[in-house]
Motif scaffolding. Structure first.
Motif, mmCIF file in Angstrom:
data_model
loop_
_atom_site.group_PDB
_atom_site.id
_atom_site.type_symbol
_atom_site.label_atom_id
_atom_site.label_comp_id
_atom_site.label_asym_id
_atom_site.label_seq_id
_atom_site.Cartn_x
_atom_site.Cartn_y
_atom_site.Cartn_z
ATOM 1 N N ILE A 42 37.171 -5.075 0.215
ATOM 2 C CA ILE A 42 36.297 -3.926 -0.061
ATOM 3 C C ILE A 42 36.575 -3.371 -1.452
ATOM 4 O O ILE A 42 35.659 -3.084 -2.234
ATOM 5 C CB ILE A 42 36.487 -2.840 1.011
ATOM 6 C CG1 ILE A 42 35.996 -3.358 2.381
ATOM 7 C CG2 ILE A 42 35.755 -1.559 0.630
ATOM 8 C CD1 ILE A 42 36.394 -2.480 3.535
ATOM 9 N N GLN A 71 33.184 -1.899 -2.954
ATOM 10 C CA GLN A 71 32.236 -1.547 -1.895
ATOM 11 C C GLN A 71 32.753 -0.391 -1.031
ATOM 12 O O GLN A 71 32.354 -0.275 0.133
ATOM 13 C CB GLN A 71 31.968 -2.774 -1.013
ATOM 14 C CG GLN A 71 31.199 -3.875 -1.717
ATOM 15 C CD GLN A 71 29.802 -3.431 -2.106
ATOM 16 O OE1 GLN A 71 29.080 -2.833 -1.323
ATOM 17 N NE2 GLN A 71 29.427 -3.707 -3.354
ATOM 18 N N TYR A 112 29.910 1.760 0.218
ATOM 19 C CA TYR A 112 29.107 1.093 1.239
ATOM 20 C C TYR A 112 29.804 1.147 2.592
ATOM 21 O O TYR A 112 29.177 1.462 3.619
ATOM 22 C CB TYR A 112 28.851 -0.362 0.834
ATOM 23 C CG TYR A 112 28.211 -1.184 1.926
ATOM 24 C CD1 TYR A 112 26.842 -1.079 2.206
ATOM 25 C CD2 TYR A 112 28.979 -2.057 2.706
ATOM 26 C CE1 TYR A 112 26.265 -1.827 3.214
ATOM 27 C CE2 TYR A 112 28.408 -2.802 3.720
ATOM 28 C CZ TYR A 112 27.050 -2.694 3.964
ATOM 29 O OH TYR A 112 26.486 -3.432 4.975
ATOM 30 N N GLU A 113 31.114 0.820 2.614
ATOM 31 C CA GLU A 113 31.859 0.825 3.878
ATOM 32 C C GLU A 113 31.993 2.237 4.441
ATOM 33 O O GLU A 113 31.954 2.438 5.657
ATOM 34 C CB GLU A 113 33.241 0.193 3.673
ATOM 35 C CG GLU A 113 33.213 -1.311 3.521
ATOM 36 C CD GLU A 113 32.649 -2.003 4.752
ATOM 37 O OE1 GLU A 113 32.949 -1.578 5.878
ATOM 38 O OE2 GLU A 113 31.888 -2.983 4.577
#
Length: 579
Positions: free
Chosen positions: A204, A209, A212-213
């Motif tokens: 991640i 990201q 996003y997570e």
């Protein structure tokens, strides 16, 4: 749920819990009558000795009630906790013994939820049942009878109050029960997202990201929160409805009772006792209603637990297993026209696999991603069962051996290097529990791990969760050492050298060839690099689940197009490994 309880509860303890609960309820039902006698005969007639005598009697009854309640709570708590303990153990035992096929069909997240959250639901409801579910109907009926003996005309109040409560409870259950079932599924979802976020935290971060997570987790979290908020808002209506009905009943009793007292048809003490019984009736009805609200949620959890416990393993021991592996002759591993497909797959993952290896030989398996390399080696310890053909070890079909005996004869390093929280020593003891320090150091030296283990603290060096205090190559070498320390006729290395540099890889393979124990065993090696497999006795080239080439490095480099393509992508023309 009752099926799980029947198997795991100690029924003598349940009977004692019920017996002492009856003692508590009897005392609670008798106390208002004693209070009534004190008012009617003691206070009204100013009989002080009677008040003292009856007051002492009241204390004794209260003490008996408290003792009954304490003993009941003890047995209810211990039995519910033991039930939870047994269910968690049964689930863990079942899950750890499932074949890969069944485990893959369920998934990690739901297994964790069923072992923790679902068991907790049953545990809590079981304690509630041994208290409120048994106590409430007894108290409801008992208080109703006692109230009727005090004044049967006042009991008409309950004919109005109880139907109102019943309608309210049915309405609440109608909307709440489906939401409780949905809440368990949403718990699965949030556990899945959270688990993926924890295990993939480095990926991640590497791909930036985080946002996003976080949004993905926030979505699952918000979804669960909305469902939980709805269900608990609905169930929370129970308390204000109960308070309103109870207050209305008390007002009606006092108003009607006052008229009866004025007409000298009822004594004041009886009115006080009747009000107490009215409270007990309504509270018992309320408690019983709450139990029936939460039972469906526990029942949903019980269904989910039973689904795991009832899973039939696709890999089972034979009803009449053969003796342990025959060891009179040198070890021999044979694949005889083996086919395999994953559950629900239309196409075979492996088709017509044939090869034979004997003690001292190294079998290397190479091929592109998804060609079936790991699938093939997972069939040897019978992590999956084949669809067609036979896999034989020293002439015995491995399906004729118990899984325990088979696994004793195989030592394997999986594709992902898994280390357990503890020390280097405790991790090596997974391979051989009675290993000496010399044996551990020998295995570490073979795996090229001795040097960095000595530098960092020796065999008692701490291993953090998942081995996070080691690099990827160090984790692989420790996992390989754990495999090497176990004496076995067959050693399997499933792409276990991928994180090693070329020098370490070469030194490790040289150590394996020179080790006396390894020279008496079969080594099955899965690798991506030509340099890792080049000196193997048998090299199998896989493509789309089929063996498209089999032989030595020189033979394949000269005659096999697929192997030549792999060489071309890894090694420049004119290198030592180029045929």
């Amino acid at each position: 749920m009752f099926k799980l309880a029947k198997k795991n509860l100690q029924w003598w303890a349940v009977i004692l819990a019920v017996a002492f609960l009856i003692v508590q309820v009897s005392a609670d039902l008798y106390l208002p009558t004693v209070t009534s006698d004190i008012i009617n005969k003691g206070v009204a007639q100013q009989d002080i000795p009677y008040i003292w005598h009856t007051g002492a009697k009241m204390l004794l009854v209260a003490f008996i009630g408290v003792t009954g309640a304490a003993v009941n709570v003890y047995f209810a708590s211990t039995q519910s906790q033991k039930l939870g303990k047994k269910l968690r153990f049964q689930l863990f035992d079942k899950i750890t013994n499932l074949s890969n096929r069944e485990f893959d069909s369920m998934g990690n997240a739901t297994m964790i939820t069923r072992t923790t959250n679902d068991v907790t639901q049953i545990q809590n409801v079981m304690q509630t049942m041994l208290r409120m579910m048994i106590m409430s109907p007894i108290m409801l009926v008992g208080a109703g009878i006692m109230a009727y003996t005090k004044d049967h005309t006042l009991t008409i109040v309950f004919a109005v109050a109880l139907p109102i409560l019943a309608i309210a409870v049915i309405g609440i259950m109608y909307f709440a029960v489906p939401l409780f079932k949905s809440l368990q599924k949403k718990t699965d979802r949030i556990n899945l997202v959270f688990q993926e976020g924890l295990t993939g935290v480095r990926v991640i971060r590497a791909f930036n990201q985080d946002a996003y997570e976080q949004n993905r987790f926030d979505g699952a979290n918000a979804d669960m929160m909305k469902t939980a908020r709805r269900v608990f808002i609905i169930t929370s209506f129970m308390f204000p409805i109960m308070t309103f009905v109870l207050s209305a009943v008390n007002i009606a009793i006092v108003w009607y009772g006052a008229h009866l007292i004025g007409a000298q048809s009822m004594e004041v003490g009886n009115l006080v006792a009747f009000m107490t019984y009215a409270t007990q009736i309504l509270m018992s009805f309320m408690q019983l209603s709450m139990v029936f609200v939460f039972i469906p949620r526990a029942q949903a959890s019980a269904v989910r637990i039973n689904e795991v416990l009832a899973l039939e393993n696709s890999v089972v021991d034979p009803t009449e297993p053969k003796d342990k592996l025959i060891v009179d002759a040198p070890t021999k591993l044979q694949f005889d026209h083996v086919d395999f497909r994953y559950a629900g797959a239309e196409q075979l993952a492996l088709q017509d696999i044939n090869f034979t290896a004997t003690a001292g030989q190294t079998v290397a398996i190479i091929g592109g991603t998804g060609s079936g390399k790991s699938t093939l080696v997972n069939l040897i310890p019978r992590l999956y069962d084949i669809e067609k053909g036979e896999i034989k070890l020293n002439g015995q079909d491995i399906r004729e051996l118990t899984q325990k005996d088979l696994h004793n004869d195989i030592s394997i390093t999986q594709q992902k290097a898994v280390l357990f929280t503890g020390t280097v020593r405790s991790n090596l003891q997974y391979g051989k529990p009675d290993a000496t320090d010399d044996e551990m150091w020998h295995a570490l030296e073979l795996a090229q791990a001795g040097e960095f283990i000595r530098e960092q603290g020796g065999l008692d060096l701490r291993v953090e969760q998942n081995g996070d205090n080691f690099s990827g190559g160090q984790r692989q070498r420790l996992a390989i050492a754990r495999t090497l320390i176990k004496p076995a006729p067959v050693y399997i290395f499933d792409d276990s050298f991928s994180a090693l540099d070329f020098k370490t890889d070469a030194n490790l393979r040289a150590n394996l060839k020179q080790d006396a124990a390894m020279q008496q065993a079969i080594t099955v090696l899965v690798a991506q690099r030509i340099s890792t497999v080049a000196d193997a006795d048998i090299i199998m080239v896989l493509e789309e689940g089929r063996v498209v080439g089999q032989g030595t490095h020189k033979e394949l480099a000269a005659n096999n197009a697929t192997y030549q393509e792999i060489i071309d992508t890894q090694i420049k023309k004119g290198s030592d490994l180029d045929a």
